[in-house]
Design a protein around this motif. Structure first.
Motif, mmCIF file in Angstrom:
data_model
loop_
_atom_site.group_PDB
_atom_site.id
_atom_site.type_symbol
_atom_site.label_atom_id
_atom_site.label_comp_id
_atom_site.label_asym_id
_atom_site.label_seq_id
_atom_site.Cartn_x
_atom_site.Cartn_y
_atom_site.Cartn_z
ATOM 1 N N UNK A 85 0.607 -1.131 -0.214
ATOM 2 C CA UNK A 85 -0.080 -0.167 0.146
ATOM 3 C C UNK A 85 1.262 1.543 -0.110
ATOM 4 N N UNK A 86 1.903 1.340 0.459
ATOM 5 C CA UNK A 86 3.132 2.637 0.041
ATOM 6 C C UNK A 86 4.040 2.476 -0.539
ATOM 7 N N UNK A 87 4.361 1.269 -1.128
ATOM 8 C CA UNK A 87 4.769 1.550 -2.725
ATOM 9 C C UNK A 87 3.829 0.132 -3.271
ATOM 10 N N UNK A 88 3.175 1.112 -4.594
ATOM 11 C CA UNK A 88 2.328 0.570 -5.386
ATOM 12 C C UNK A 88 3.604 0.264 -6.485
ATOM 13 N N UNK A 89 2.668 -0.888 -7.185
ATOM 14 C CA UNK A 89 3.690 -1.390 -8.028
ATOM 15 C C UNK A 89 3.796 -0.477 -9.464
ATOM 16 N N UNK A 90 4.853 -0.513 -9.822
ATOM 17 C CA UNK A 90 4.606 0.318 -10.830
ATOM 18 C C UNK A 90 4.438 -0.447 -12.211
ATOM 19 N N UNK A 91 3.778 0.684 -13.168
ATOM 20 C CA UNK A 91 3.517 -0.049 -14.338
ATOM 21 C C UNK A 91 4.261 -0.047 -15.737
ATOM 22 N N UNK A 92 4.012 -1.165 -15.984
ATOM 23 C CA UNK A 92 5.213 -1.429 -17.304
ATOM 24 C C UNK A 92 5.108 -0.246 -18.755
ATOM 25 N N UNK A 93 6.595 -0.492 -19.072
ATOM 26 C CA UNK A 93 6.497 0.217 -20.211
ATOM 27 C C UNK A 93 6.812 -0.488 -21.706
ATOM 28 N N UNK A 94 5.450 -0.460 -22.667
ATOM 29 C CA UNK A 94 6.386 -1.557 -23.944
ATOM 30 C C UNK A 94 7.821 -0.543 -24.635
ATOM 31 N N UNK A 95 8.233 -0.965 -24.642
ATOM 32 C CA UNK A 95 9.569 -1.223 -25.479
ATOM 33 C C UNK A 95 8.769 -0.173 -26.476
ATOM 34 N N UNK A 96 9.895 0.412 -27.680
ATOM 35 C CA UNK A 96 9.857 1.518 -29.075
ATOM 36 C C UNK A 96 9.434 0.840 -29.585
ATOM 37 N N UNK A 97 8.512 1.833 -30.624
ATOM 38 C CA UNK A 97 8.463 0.396 -31.761
ATOM 39 C C UNK A 97 9.377 1.245 -32.909
ATOM 40 N N UNK A 98 9.394 0.255 -33.584
ATOM 41 C CA UNK A 98 10.189 0.913 -34.757
ATOM 42 C C UNK A 98 9.772 0.447 -35.642
ATOM 43 N N UNK A 99 10.243 1.870 -36.131
ATOM 44 C CA UNK A 99 9.392 3.159 -37.457
ATOM 45 C C UNK A 99 10.260 2.500 -38.406
ATOM 46 N N UNK A 100 11.354 3.120 -38.310
ATOM 47 C CA UNK A 100 12.096 2.934 -39.665
ATOM 48 C C UNK A 100 13.727 2.376 -39.935
ATOM 49 N N UNK A 101 14.123 1.302 -40.562
ATOM 50 C CA UNK A 101 15.614 1.115 -40.256
ATOM 51 C C UNK A 101 16.518 2.551 -40.760
ATOM 52 N N UNK A 102 17.247 3.091 -40.622
ATOM 53 C CA UNK A 102 17.395 3.958 -40.976
ATOM 54 C C UNK A 102 19.122 4.127 -41.230
ATOM 55 N N UNK A 103 19.310 3.427 -41.148
ATOM 56 C CA UNK A 103 21.203 2.549 -41.857
ATOM 57 C C UNK A 103 21.858 1.058 -42.137
ATOM 58 N N UNK A 104 22.351 0.715 -43.424
ATOM 59 C CA UNK A 104 22.292 -0.684 -43.956
ATOM 60 C C UNK A 104 22.777 -1.959 -42.643
ATOM 61 N N UNK A 105 22.430 -3.549 -42.779
ATOM 62 C CA UNK A 105 22.546 -3.848 -42.029
ATOM 63 C C UNK A 105 25.010 -4.199 -41.385
ATOM 64 N N UNK A 106 24.927 -4.073 -40.508
ATOM 65 C CA UNK A 106 26.975 -4.303 -40.694
ATOM 66 C C UNK A 106 26.776 -5.963 -40.181
ATOM 67 N N UNK A 107 28.160 -6.682 -40.408
ATOM 68 C CA UNK A 107 28.402 -7.329 -39.382
ATOM 69 C C UNK A 107 29.868 -7.459 -39.075
ATOM 70 N N UNK A 108 30.655 -7.995 -38.540
ATOM 71 C CA UNK A 108 31.907 -8.899 -38.054
ATOM 72 C C UNK A 108 32.205 -10.362 -38.030
ATOM 73 N N UNK A 109 33.333 -10.814 -38.471
ATOM 74 C CA UNK A 109 33.716 -12.054 -38.423
ATOM 75 C C UNK A 109 34.133 -12.119 -37.386
#
Length: 134
Positions: free
Chosen positions: A13-37
Motif C-alpha cells: 500500500x505504501x509502494x504501489x506496483x510500477x506500471x510496465x512500459x512497452x519498448x518503443x516501436x521500430x518505425x524505420x531502419x535508417x542504416x544498412x545492416x553490418x556484421x563482423x566475423x
C-alpha cells in the motif's frame, strides 16, 4: 504466516506496483545492416621486459560466450597477486612477471578452446549436432 502476509500488504500500500512500459516501436531502419566475423586471438607474448599485457591487449574473444570481461578480470587478479608477491619480498615488481604470463596463457588457452568448441557446435549445420544442442 499471517504476519508476513499482513506486512506484505502494508508495504504494497505504501509502494504501489510500477506500471510496465512497452519498448518503443521500430518505425524505420535508417542504416544498412553490418556484421563482423567472430574471432579469437591470444598474444604470443604476455610480458616483455617490465610491460605486461592485460585484458583485450592480451587476448580477444568474440562475444558468443560472453567471457571477455571475465578473462580480463582474471588477468588483473593474477597480475595484482604477482606484483604483491614481489613487493612483499622487497624485490623489483617485474621479478615475477613471467609467472603471470605462464599462468594467464595457460588459463586463457583453455578458455579459448572451450569458446571455439561452442562456436563450432552452435555454428554447425550437422544434423546430429543440431539435435544435440537443443
Amino acid at each position: 504466516v499471517l504476519d508476513t502476509i499482513h506486512y506484505g500488504l502494508a508495504m504494497a500500500s505504501h509502494y504501489p506496483i510500477p506500471k510496465t512500459i512497452a519498448p518503443p516501436k521500430i518505425c524505420e531502419v535508417v542504416s544498412p545492416k553490418y556484421s563482423f566475423p567472430l574471432s579469437c586471438f591470444q598474444s604470443h607474448q604476455y610480458v616483455k621486459g617490465r610491460v605486461a599485457l592485460v585484458g583485450d591487449a592480451a587476448h580477444t574473444v568474440h562475444p558468443m560466450a560472453g567471457q571477455g570481461l571475465n578473462l580480463g578480470l582474471g588477468d588483473v587478479q593474477s597480475l595484482v597477486t604477482i606484483l604483491e608477491k614481489a613487493n612483499k619480498a622487497g624485490m623489483d615488481l617485474s621479478t615475477f612477471l613471467n609467472e603471470y604470463a605462464t599462468e594467464r596463457r595457460r588459463n586463457v588457452t583453455i578458455s579459448l578452446g572451450g569458446i571455439h568448441a561452442l562456436q563450432r557446435i552452435f555454428g554447425s549445420q550437422d544434423l546430429a549436432l543440431l539435435h544435440a544442442k537443443t
